[in-house]
Design an enzyme around this catalytic site. Structure first.
Site, PDB file in Angstrom:
ATOM      1  N   ASP A   1       4.387  -4.932 -23.552  1.00 29.94           N
ATOM      2  CA  ASP A   1       4.063  -4.054 -24.672  1.00 29.94           C
ATOM      3  C   ASP A   1       2.726  -3.405 -24.352  1.00 29.94           C
ATOM      4  O   ASP A   1       1.786  -4.094 -23.947  1.00 29.94           O
ATOM      5  CB  ASP A   1       3.921  -4.842 -25.978  1.00 29.94           C
TER       6      ASP A   1
ATOM      7  N   GLU B   1     -20.484  -7.908 -28.088  1.00 24.19           N
ATOM      8  CA  GLU B   1     -20.873  -7.515 -26.736  1.00 24.19           C
ATOM      9  C   GLU B   1     -19.627  -6.957 -26.051  1.00 24.19           C
ATOM     10  O   GLU B   1     -18.582  -7.604 -26.024  1.00 24.19           O
ATOM     11  CB  GLU B   1     -21.441  -8.729 -25.987  1.00 24.19           C
ATOM     12  N   LEU B   2     -19.714  -5.721 -25.527  1.00 24.22           N
ATOM     13  CA  LEU B   2     -18.535  -4.992 -25.091  1.00 24.22           C
ATOM     14  C   LEU B   2     -17.833  -5.583 -23.865  1.00 24.22           C
ATOM     15  O   LEU B   2     -16.603  -5.600 -23.807  1.00 24.22           O
ATOM     16  CB  LEU B   2     -18.887  -3.528 -24.841  1.00 24.22           C
TER      17      LEU B   2
ATOM     18  N   CYS C   1       6.518  -9.039 -25.011  1.00 26.19           N
ATOM     19  CA  CYS C   1       7.468  -9.404 -26.060  1.00 26.19           C
ATOM     20  C   CYS C   1       7.711 -10.912 -25.999  1.00 26.19           C
ATOM     21  O   CYS C   1       7.957 -11.451 -24.916  1.00 26.19           O
ATOM     22  CB  CYS C   1       8.769  -8.645 -25.853  1.00 26.19           C
TER      23      CYS C   1
ATOM     24  N   GLN D   1       3.548  -7.557 -32.111  1.00 32.44           N
ATOM     25  CA  GLN D   1       2.471  -6.576 -32.245  1.00 32.44           C
ATOM     26  C   GLN D   1       1.679  -6.789 -33.532  1.00 32.44           C
ATOM     27  O   GLN D   1       0.447  -6.719 -33.535  1.00 32.44           O
ATOM     28  CB  GLN D   1       3.065  -5.172 -32.190  1.00 32.44           C
ATOM     29  N   GLU D   2       2.372  -7.091 -34.610  1.00 30.40           N
ATOM     30  CA  GLU D   2       1.711  -7.333 -35.894  1.00 30.40           C
ATOM     31  C   GLU D   2       0.813  -8.562 -35.822  1.00 30.40           C
ATOM     32  O   GLU D   2      -0.268  -8.603 -36.411  1.00 30.40           O
ATOM     33  CB  GLU D   2       2.759  -7.523 -36.997  1.00 30.40           C
TER      34      GLU D   2
END
Length: 128
Positions: free
Chosen positions: A50, A66-67, A43, A84-85
């Site tokens: 969060d 690439e993972l 936060c 968060q947005e």
């Protein structure tokens, strides 16, 4: 007593760690889905954590994400104070700039905080 934990700004998110690999089937309409239940940020006001699940769905153009590099990228949010947005939008923006997909959607399901859950969905469509 007011308590606040140290946070870092969004500028520390490590976009440079992201790598791509060539997509060997350009021109096909392939959908790639990636998810993690281990996304964390903090936060921006309290520094409290969060937790969320991030779902990435995209149609590659000429590159794939690439993972391992994606995992490191997402981990770089760990101590970042970000709404968060804004986190969902930043992930979308950084991934689009990195792999230039035809389409991409990022959805974040963020855990309960103050009795409220949050779901954020952001989308990108390449202009033709």
């Amino acid at each position: 007593m007011e308590r606040r934990y140290d946070i870092e700004g969004p500028e520390v998110v490590d976009k440079e760690v992201l790598e791509v690999i060539d997509f060997e089937y350009p021109g096909t309409y392939s959908t790639v889905e990636i998810s993690t239940q281990e996304f964390t940020s903090v936060c921006p006001w309290s520094g409290l954590p969060d937790f969320g699940e991030i779902f990435i769905e995209y149609v590659p153009n000429i590159h794939l994400i690439e993972l391992k590099s994606l995992k490191f990228y997402l981990l770089s949010f760990r101590n970042v104070g970000i709404l968060q947005e804004h986190a969902a939008n930043k992930i979308l923006k950084d991934l689009v700039e990195t792999c230039d997909p035809l389409e991409m959607k990022v959805t974040g399901y963020f855990s309960l905080r103050g009795g409220l859950k949050t779901k954020v969905t952001v989308k990108y469509n390449k202009e033709k």
